[in-house]
Design an enzyme around this catalytic site. Structure first.
Site, PDB file in Angstrom:
ATOM      1  N   TYR A 209     -34.154   8.536 132.338  1.00  0.00           N
ATOM      2  CA  TYR A 209     -34.646   7.284 132.933  1.00  0.00           C
ATOM      3  C   TYR A 209     -34.952   6.252 131.858  1.00  0.00           C
ATOM      4  O   TYR A 209     -34.439   5.129 131.875  1.00  0.00           O
ATOM      5  CB  TYR A 209     -35.897   7.547 133.786  1.00  0.00           C
ATOM      6  CG  TYR A 209     -36.659   6.277 134.147  1.00  0.00           C
ATOM      7  CD1 TYR A 209     -36.080   5.309 134.961  1.00  0.00           C
ATOM      8  CD2 TYR A 209     -37.950   6.049 133.663  1.00  0.00           C
ATOM      9  CE1 TYR A 209     -36.769   4.133 135.281  1.00  0.00           C
ATOM     10  CE2 TYR A 209     -38.648   4.887 133.981  1.00  0.00           C
ATOM     11  CZ  TYR A 209     -38.051   3.928 134.798  1.00  0.00           C
ATOM     12  OH  TYR A 209     -38.726   2.771 135.111  1.00  0.00           O
TER      13      TYR A 209
ATOM     14  N   THR B  57     -39.834  -1.183 131.601  1.00  0.00           N
ATOM     15  CA  THR B  57     -40.947  -0.233 131.580  1.00  0.00           C
ATOM     16  C   THR B  57     -41.435   0.030 130.157  1.00  0.00           C
ATOM     17  O   THR B  57     -40.669  -0.110 129.200  1.00  0.00           O
ATOM     18  CB  THR B  57     -40.485   1.111 132.207  1.00  0.00           C
ATOM     19  OG1 THR B  57     -41.435   2.125 131.897  1.00  0.00           O
ATOM     20  CG2 THR B  57     -39.141   1.562 131.647  1.00  0.00           C
ATOM     21  N   ASP B  58     -42.685   0.471 130.036  1.00  0.00           N
ATOM     22  CA  ASP B  58     -43.212   0.853 128.715  1.00  0.00           C
ATOM     23  C   ASP B  58     -42.598   2.167 128.232  1.00  0.00           C
ATOM     24  O   ASP B  58     -42.722   2.526 127.055  1.00  0.00           O
ATOM     25  CB  ASP B  58     -44.747   0.964 128.741  1.00  0.00           C
ATOM     26  CG  ASP B  58     -45.283   2.030 129.690  1.00  0.00           C
ATOM     27  OD1 ASP B  58     -44.481   2.596 130.473  1.00  0.00           O
ATOM     28  OD2 ASP B  58     -46.503   2.297 129.660  1.00  0.00           O
ATOM     29  N   GLU B  59     -41.908   2.887 129.145  1.00  0.00           N
ATOM     30  CA  GLU B  59     -41.364   4.195 128.757  1.00  0.00           C
ATOM     31  C   GLU B  59     -40.262   4.081 127.713  1.00  0.00           C
ATOM     32  O   GLU B  59     -39.931   5.060 127.042  1.00  0.00           O
ATOM     33  CB  GLU B  59     -40.882   4.956 129.999  1.00  0.00           C
ATOM     34  CG  GLU B  59     -42.014   5.154 130.988  1.00  0.00           C
ATOM     35  CD  GLU B  59     -41.726   6.171 132.076  1.00  0.00           C
ATOM     36  OE1 GLU B  59     -40.932   7.091 131.861  1.00  0.00           O
ATOM     37  OE2 GLU B  59     -42.334   6.028 133.163  1.00  0.00           O
TER      38      GLU B  59
ATOM     39  N   LYS C  60     -33.195   2.607 130.945  1.00  0.00           N
ATOM     40  CA  LYS C  60     -33.916   1.317 130.946  1.00  0.00           C
ATOM     41  C   LYS C  60     -33.826   0.675 129.558  1.00  0.00           C
ATOM     42  O   LYS C  60     -33.638  -0.536 129.430  1.00  0.00           O
ATOM     43  CB  LYS C  60     -35.384   1.512 131.349  1.00  0.00           C
ATOM     44  CG  LYS C  60     -35.611   1.893 132.804  1.00  0.00           C
ATOM     45  CD  LYS C  60     -35.137   0.866 133.815  1.00  0.00           C
ATOM     46  CE  LYS C  60     -35.959  -0.401 133.817  1.00  0.00           C
ATOM     47  NZ  LYS C  60     -35.609  -1.307 134.948  1.00  0.00           N
TER      48      LYS C  60
HETATM   49  N1  LIG Z   1     -43.166   2.062 139.187  1.00  0.00           N
HETATM   50  C1  LIG Z   1     -43.646   1.790 138.002  1.00  0.00           C
HETATM   51  O1  LIG Z   1     -44.777   2.213 137.675  1.00  0.00           O
HETATM   52  C2  LIG Z   1     -42.896   0.902 137.050  1.00  0.00           C
HETATM   53  C3  LIG Z   1     -43.502   0.521 135.861  1.00  0.00           C
HETATM   54  C4  LIG Z   1     -42.828  -0.355 134.993  1.00  0.00           C
HETATM   55  C5  LIG Z   1     -41.559  -0.822 135.325  1.00  0.00           C
HETATM   56  N2  LIG Z   1     -40.968  -0.414 136.482  1.00  0.00           N
HETATM   57  C6  LIG Z   1     -39.626  -0.977 136.793  1.00  0.00           C
HETATM   58  O2  LIG Z   1     -39.805  -1.836 137.910  1.00  0.00           O
HETATM   59  C7  LIG Z   1     -38.641  -1.808 138.731  1.00  0.00           C
HETATM   60  C8  LIG Z   1     -39.013  -1.445 140.153  1.00  0.00           C
HETATM   61  O3  LIG Z   1     -39.649  -0.160 140.139  1.00  0.00           O
HETATM   62  P1  LIG Z   1     -40.199   0.504 141.482  1.00  0.00           P
HETATM   63  O4  LIG Z   1     -41.205   1.495 141.104  1.00  0.00           O
HETATM   64  O5  LIG Z   1     -40.509  -0.562 142.459  1.00  0.00           O
HETATM   65  O6  LIG Z   1     -38.875   1.275 141.953  1.00  0.00           O
HETATM   66  P2  LIG Z   1     -38.468   1.793 143.400  1.00  0.00           P
HETATM   67  O7  LIG Z   1     -37.672   3.034 143.143  1.00  0.00           O
HETATM   68  O8  LIG Z   1     -39.627   1.851 144.313  1.00  0.00           O
HETATM   69  O9  LIG Z   1     -37.518   0.649 143.943  1.00  0.00           O
HETATM   70  C9  LIG Z   1     -36.222   0.423 143.438  1.00  0.00           C
HETATM   71  C10 LIG Z   1     -35.450  -0.391 144.460  1.00  0.00           C
HETATM   72  O10 LIG Z   1     -34.143  -0.631 143.932  1.00  0.00           O
HETATM   73  C11 LIG Z   1     -33.202  -0.385 144.961  1.00  0.00           C
HETATM   74  N3  LIG Z   1     -31.932   0.044 144.334  1.00  0.00           N
HETATM   75  C12 LIG Z   1     -31.710   1.223 143.676  1.00  0.00           C
HETATM   76  N4  LIG Z   1     -30.426   1.268 143.266  1.00  0.00           N
HETATM   77  C13 LIG Z   1     -29.835   0.097 143.656  1.00  0.00           C
HETATM   78  C14 LIG Z   1     -28.532  -0.444 143.506  1.00  0.00           C
HETATM   79  N5  LIG Z   1     -27.572   0.242 142.879  1.00  0.00           N
HETATM   80  N6  LIG Z   1     -28.283  -1.676 144.011  1.00  0.00           N
HETATM   81  C15 LIG Z   1     -29.264  -2.369 144.655  1.00  0.00           C
HETATM   82  N7  LIG Z   1     -30.507  -1.896 144.841  1.00  0.00           N
HETATM   83  C16 LIG Z   1     -30.789  -0.674 144.344  1.00  0.00           C
HETATM   84  C17 LIG Z   1     -33.809   0.703 145.832  1.00  0.00           C
HETATM   85  O11 LIG Z   1     -33.245   0.716 147.137  1.00  0.00           O
HETATM   86  C18 LIG Z   1     -35.278   0.313 145.809  1.00  0.00           C
HETATM   87  O12 LIG Z   1     -35.584  -0.581 146.865  1.00  0.00           O
HETATM   88  C19 LIG Z   1     -37.677  -0.817 138.087  1.00  0.00           C
HETATM   89  O13 LIG Z   1     -36.745  -1.541 137.326  1.00  0.00           O
HETATM   90  C20 LIG Z   1     -38.580   0.037 137.183  1.00  0.00           C
HETATM   91  O14 LIG Z   1     -37.865   0.506 136.079  1.00  0.00           O
HETATM   92  C21 LIG Z   1     -41.603   0.426 137.345  1.00  0.00           C
END
Ligand SMILES: NC(=O)c1ccc[n+]([C@@H]2O[C@H](COP(=O)([O-])OP(=O)(O)OC[C@H]3O[C@@H](n4cnc5c(N)ncnc54)[C@H](O)[C@@H]3O)[C@@H](O)[C@H]2O)c1
Length: 351
Positions: free
Chosen positions: A157, A132-134, A161
């Site tokens: 968080y 993430t950009d965070e 990350k």
């Molecule tokens: N949402 C955003 O805007 C955003 C932006 C940049 C990066 N990200 C990154 O992208 C990735 C996905 O984000 P998202 O928004 O889809 O998240 P999300 O919370 O919707 O999905 C996360 C998934 O991971 C699974 N999970 C959680 N803990 C687990 C574990 N211990 N073992 C196996 N599975 C597990 C959950 O069941 C879920 O399906 C993350 O790594 C996040 O940091 C998200």
């Protein structure tokens, strides 16, 4: 190259879009979706592809070392695309240790398994870490995060990350594990759990409930349509240079309050309400602790080196997103029942 791919967190918001894209676009790949199905994971997100012959779902936890070892031994993965994470900043403030466990320990367990099983042959292998950009902290009114910006995480968080990113880089430098990292801005689109700003606002506007906005709504985020993020991941996975980091962003900055006002206008139109009706639901609530003021991504490297660019204008993407939520009430009802209600009332106390 990369024939059997492990995608972690594939039942979540972004992961489900990545799984769908890979399963549909690469029928000659085997895609294994590993997900613990926490509150954020939902197999309904993937019901359209669940019976495809090149797709398999496995339920499991990335922090479970012996399970992960066994999974690598069974499937002999060529590539890993790692998205599984605890992903919501507010929850990280309530329970930081859960974030350290999954985001830091879980990533380390996967890196270790990849190192163990690929040790003799890194040819054609890749560990892709989605971040993430965070991790870069908070910007003032000017400037952008580039791949060279020093890490300055400020929430549990983003600290978890950032730590996972450091471990990925450490495995590259120490063990020469072939890795690539991308750091993306805020995503929006279908299948987004309604604890996050945009789906939460759509859900509340539809149900005539107050739309909570932190502080005065001055915080600025750069928004990217989730399918554009999935395309960027595809591009980087296939064309990115090993050991590199790529920033992904929408070149699309919005103050929270301006975004919510735009959303209110779209909802008035879609629900055939008089203009201004939905905006009356906006309710300012106590600000998030340590709320970062502004994130803005410079995605020039990805654009220049690998030719990726966002495909949608924000207004168009937002309308598509609203249409999806209005057409998928059942999905929303399933994910907003039960434990989510308790979390919601604790989080959004009125000022
Ligand atoms: N949402 C955003 O805007 C955003 C932006 C940049 C990066 N990200 C990154 O992208 C990735 C996905 O984000 P998202 O928004 O889809 O998240 P999300 O919370 O919707 O999905 C996360 C998934 O991971 C699974 N999970 C959680 N803990 C687990 C574990 N211990 N073992 C196996 N599975 C597990 C959950 O069941 C879920 O399906 C993350 O790594 C996040 O940091 C998200």
């Amino acid at each position: 190259m990369h024939n059997t791919i492990l995608i972690t967190g594939g039942a979540g918001f972004i992961g489900s879009h990545v799984v769908r894209l890979f399963v549909n676009n690469y029928p000659h790949y085997q895609i294994i979706n590993l997900d613990a199905l926490t509150y954020a994971g939902n197999l309904e997100n993937l019901k359209d592809i669940k019976d495809k012959p090149n797709y398999k779902f496995v339920k499991g936890d990335i922090t479970d070392e012996s399970f992960i070892d066994e999974l690598f031994a069974t499937h002999q993965f060529d590539g890993v695309i790692h998205l599984a994470a605890e992903s919501h900043v507010d929850r990280s403030i309530m329970d930081p240790l859960a974030f350290i466990r999954t985001n830091v320990m879980g990533t380390a367990v996967l890196l270790n398994a990849a190192r163990k099983y690929w040790k003799d042959n890194y040819e054609g292998k890749l560990f892709y870490h989605v971040s993430t950009d965070e991790v870069y902290g908070s910007l003032g009114a000017e400037g952008f995060f580039t791949e060279e910006t020093a890490y300055d995480p400020r929430s549990p968080y983003s600290a978890s990350k950032a730590s996972s990113d450091h471990f990925v880089n450490a495995y590259y430098h120490t063990y020469h594990l072939p890795v690539v990292i991308s750091n993306c801005s805020n995503n929006y689109g279908s299948n987004h759990f309604p604890e996050k700003l945009i789906p939460l606002a759509i859900h509340n506007i539809k149900n005539n409930k107050p739309v909570p906005v932190y502080g005065k709504g001055e915080n600025v985020r750069d928004w990217l349509f989730v399918e554009d993020h999935a395309r960027a991941i595809d591009t980087i996975f296939h064309k990115g240079r090993v050991g590199e980091t790529y920033n992904i962003g929408g070149f699309n900055e919005w103050k929270n309050i301006d975004l919510i006002n735009l959303l209110c206008m779209i909802m008035d139109k879609k629900l055939q309400r008089a203009p201004g009706t939905s905006a009356k639901l906006i309710t300012f609530v106590k600000d998030r602790a340590g709320h970062d003021l502004r994130y803005a991504i410079d995605a020039t490297k990805l654009n220049k080196e690998l030719g990726w660019a966002p495909s949608l204008q924000f207004e168009e993407g937002l309308e598509k997103t609203v249409d999806w939520y209005l057409a998928n009430e059942e999905w929303l009802e399933h994910v907003t029942s039960g434990a989510y209600q308790d979390y919601y009332s604790e989080q959004y106390q009125k000022r």
